[in-house]
Design an enzyme around this catalytic site. Structure first.
Site, PDB file in Angstrom:
ATOM      1  N   HIS A  76     -50.817   0.303 -40.415  1.00 17.49           N
ATOM      2  CA  HIS A  76     -50.476   0.523 -39.013  1.00 17.49           C
ATOM      3  C   HIS A  76     -50.025  -0.773 -38.324  1.00 17.49           C
ATOM      4  O   HIS A  76     -49.017  -0.810 -37.629  1.00 17.49           O
ATOM      5  CB  HIS A  76     -51.699   1.118 -38.310  1.00 17.49           C
ATOM      6  N   GLU A  90     -42.780  14.895 -46.191  1.00 15.96           N
ATOM      7  CA  GLU A  90     -43.626  13.757 -46.582  1.00 15.96           C
ATOM      8  C   GLU A  90     -44.734  14.186 -47.530  1.00 15.96           C
ATOM      9  O   GLU A  90     -45.545  13.377 -47.966  1.00 15.96           O
ATOM     10  CB  GLU A  90     -44.183  13.033 -45.354  1.00 15.96           C
ATOM     11  N   ASP A  98     -45.598   8.392 -46.270  1.00 15.16           N
ATOM     12  CA  ASP A  98     -46.583   9.306 -46.854  1.00 15.16           C
ATOM     13  C   ASP A  98     -46.089   9.911 -48.162  1.00 15.16           C
ATOM     14  O   ASP A  98     -46.861  10.106 -49.088  1.00 15.16           O
ATOM     15  CB  ASP A  98     -46.925  10.420 -45.856  1.00 15.16           C
ATOM     16  N   CYS A 122     -37.202   8.743 -41.808  1.00 13.07           N
ATOM     17  CA  CYS A 122     -37.857   7.928 -40.788  1.00 13.07           C
ATOM     18  C   CYS A 122     -39.001   7.108 -41.359  1.00 13.07           C
ATOM     19  O   CYS A 122     -39.686   6.411 -40.636  1.00 13.07           O
ATOM     20  CB  CYS A 122     -38.330   8.799 -39.627  1.00 13.07           C
TER      21      CYS A 122
HETATM   22  C1  PEP Z   1     -43.955   8.604 -42.914  1.00 16.16           C
HETATM   23  O1  PEP Z   1     -44.966   9.085 -43.432  1.00 16.16           O
HETATM   24  O2  PEP Z   1     -42.993   8.131 -43.556  1.00 16.16           O
HETATM   25  C2  PEP Z   1     -43.849   8.541 -41.449  1.00 16.16           C
HETATM   26  C3  PEP Z   1     -42.735   8.150 -40.857  1.00 16.16           C
HETATM   27  O3  PEP Z   1     -44.953   8.871 -40.730  1.00 16.16           O
HETATM   28  P1  PEP Z   1     -46.186   7.870 -40.440  1.00 16.16           P
HETATM   29  O4  PEP Z   1     -45.822   6.511 -40.967  1.00 16.16           O
HETATM   30  O5  PEP Z   1     -46.393   7.915 -38.970  1.00 16.16           O
HETATM   31  O6  PEP Z   1     -47.267   8.547 -41.231  1.00 16.16           O
HETATM   32 MG    MG Z   2     -46.360  10.245 -42.231  1.00 12.94          MG
END
Ligand code: PEP
Ligand code: MG
Length: 578
Positions: free
Chosen positions: A194, A436, A460, A507
């Protein structure tokens, strides 16, 4: 000079004083508290706030437990609430603060323990159980105190600092006054932790996964963070500091030129149009995204609106926030992801229970489908924000077709209600899903007809496909976006969507990875969503390639049997990558 090496999580140079942030250990690390000697009045005030918060939490836990295990079993939480109001116990805590001048955490620990031991001497099972309960309540109050004090420190930052921490939680970074944060250094965490993601979104240099020894740094000590090399330096001589300051200034100047040059539409050298858009977390980061040349937003992570507070945001509050972001974007696309909590993102006011495997547990769309009180107000707010704007709704963590259908049913119900109430919204709002979870990637041909678009969440997707925790450095060798297994999944998703006339974005962090972009372009990706600072270089790279070139790169990469061989192939290409 002392050097600390870690992972280069967010590029850039920072020079400034350290702030050691250890919220769970505040009373054993007084140097982390900038506010000087303990003030009994302030400690009593913190205590009162923490007791009130514990009371609120326990009321929620009680309600939830009552629904799940019945009134009798849930009554234990009522007993916990009673301890919080016990006059003898509270007098003892306050006495220790006033007379012994200890921090509220310590006073709670000592007084609750004293009462627990008294109960244990009664030699009765009932009282022994109560002693356990007392210790449980003590832990809850101390955890709250640690958060209250620690996070308060981040909210109130008034001088520029480099934050040094074991790790930062999503609510730490949500609370933090980021304008005053020059850099981050964390003992733990990987490139997709994070802290690393937020640092890249807001363009703050960061080094993560350094190891516990970085916590020997003291608050106020002067540091240099080199986010390009993953290097942190303490106790540097003035000459070195000057050199890094000059590098920092030159980078800032270059950045201004880069932003100005990045405002054009993205097309390949042979005129093929793709979109380069941004990942954002709030209206402030949306403005930053446009400065960096974003053509829209491919992922608005709404969970940050739910963190950093004591209760759920109302529909109205959510509407205002989504609308504020939509207004920044104007008619550019804005993809808003519905709530993705659970896993490493816990809400303090929502008891989601303890799970053995939170990343595989009750999170994101799973939790929302079970919690209409969370999901429906968010969908109403999103639809209301869509009027005359290009708002698109995206569901996270989809694993099955049934989940897509159930989520769409809730959306339809909410649309009917809004229509009946005469509240305006865009009835044509596009709906997409994140890919994901490997099951969704493998079922992309079945899911495509049910949605308007896909966005591949590689952060993910990689962790679930390779069975490796995305924040565990010990298995980081498995966490490789260029692994042939991941490339095959991505190709399958893009091909399946295109057969059904649907577009595909990405993303996850891979979407902004300069090494991977030529390959993704060649696989047919339509939209690249990334942290804003990566946008100018990504646009330049795409503009330098033709589609046939990119396709040839992808074809060769897909024929490689290992991630290393894919990497050697990609890094050998002569392309503008900075
Ligand atoms: C991902 O899993 O690639 C994603 C963009 O979501 P997060 O990083 O918020 O889990
Ligand atoms: Mg994710």
């Amino acid at each position: 000079m002392k050097e600390y090496r870690g992972l280069a999580a967010s590029a850039g140079i920072a020079v400034g004083p350290a702030l050691l942030y250890l919220p769970d250990e505040t009373h054993s690390a007084p140097s982390a508290t900038p506010s000087g000697p303990l003030d009994p009045e302030r400690e009593t005030c913190r205590l009162e706030e923490a007791l009130a918060e514990a009371d609120r939490q326990l009321a929620n836990v009680y309600e939830r437990a009552r629904g799940e295990v019945g009134e009798e079993a849930a009554a234990v939480f009522l007993a916990h609430q009673e301890f919080l109001a016990d006059p003898d116990l509270l007098d003892e805590v306050k006495r220790r603060i006033a007379i012994e001048h200890v921090a509220a955490e310590q006073a709670v620990e000592l007084a609750f323990e004293q009462f627990a031991q008294q109960l244990e001497t009664l030699e009765d099972d009932y009282y022994r159980e109560r002693a356990l309960d007392l210790r449980d309540v003590s832990r809850r109050v101390r955890r709250i105190l640690a958060g209250v004090q620690g996070q308060q420190m981040l909210v109130e930052l008034s001088e520029p600092v480099i934050v040094v921490a074991r790790d930062l939680t999503p609510s730490d970074t949500a609370q933090m006054n980021k304008k005053m944060v020059l850099g981050f250094c964390t003992a733990t965490g990987g490139l997709t932790s994070h802290t690393a993601i937020i640092a890249r979104i807001v363009g703050i240099p960061a080094v993560v996964g350094i190891g516990e020894h970085v916590l020997e740094v003291t608050s106020g000590q002067s540091l240099i963070v080199d986010g390009h090399k993953g290097l942190v330096m303490a106790g540097v001589d003035e000459g070195t500091a000057q050199r890094y300051r000059r590098q920092h200034d030159a980078e800032i100047e270059a950045l201004a030129c880069e932003k100005a040059a990045a405002q054009q539409r993205t097309v390949t050298a042979d005129g093929h149009r793709v979109e380069v858009v941004a990942n954002i977390a709030d209206a402030q980061s949306a403005e930053l995204a446009l400065e960096f040349g974003a053509e829209g937003v491919g992922l608005f992570r709404t969970e940050y609106l739910f963190l950093n507070r004591q209760s759920l945001p109302s529909e109205e509050e959510q509407y205002r926030e989504y609308r504020a972001v939509a207004d920044v974007l104007g008619d550019r696309p804005l993809i808003i992801r519905t709530l993705d909590i659970g896993g490493d993102k816990q809400l303090p006011y929502l008891d989601m229970g303890q799970e053995m495997n939170p990343f595989l547990g009750w999170r994101a769309i799973r939790l929302c489908l079970d919690s209409p009180e969370l999901f429906e107000p968010q969908l109403r707010a999103l639809l209301r924000a869509s009027v005359d704007r290009n708002v698109q709704i995206m569901f996270p963590m989809i694993a099955t077709l049934e989940e897509v259908r159930r989520a769409r049913q809730v959306l339809d119900k909410v649309k009917d209600e809004l229509a009946q109430e005469g509240i305006p919204f865009d009835a044509q709002t596009q709906v997409g899903i994140m890919i994901e979870v490997p099951s969704a990637a493998l079922m992309a041909d079945v899911l495509a007809p049910e949605v308007d678009f896909f966005s591949i969440g590689t952060n993910d997707l990689i962790q679930y496909s390779m069975a490796c925790d995305r924040v565990n450095e010990k298995v980081a060798y498995l966490y490789d976006p260029l692994h042939p297994a991941i490339l095959r999944l991505i190709k399958g998703v893009i091909d399946a969507a295109h057969v059904h006339g649907k577009w595909v974005g990405m993303c996850g962090e891979m979407g902004g990875d300069l090494e991977a972009i030529p390959l993704l372009l060649g696989l047919g990706l339509d939209e690249f969503s990334m942290n804003s600072p990566s946008i100018p270089a990504a646009k330049r790279l795409i503009a330098s390639l033709t589609l046939p070139q990119a396709r040839a790169i992808a074809k060769e990469a897909l024929a490689k049997p290992t991630a290393d061989e894919v990497r050697v192939h990609l890094s050998g290409l002569d392309l503008p990558r900075s």
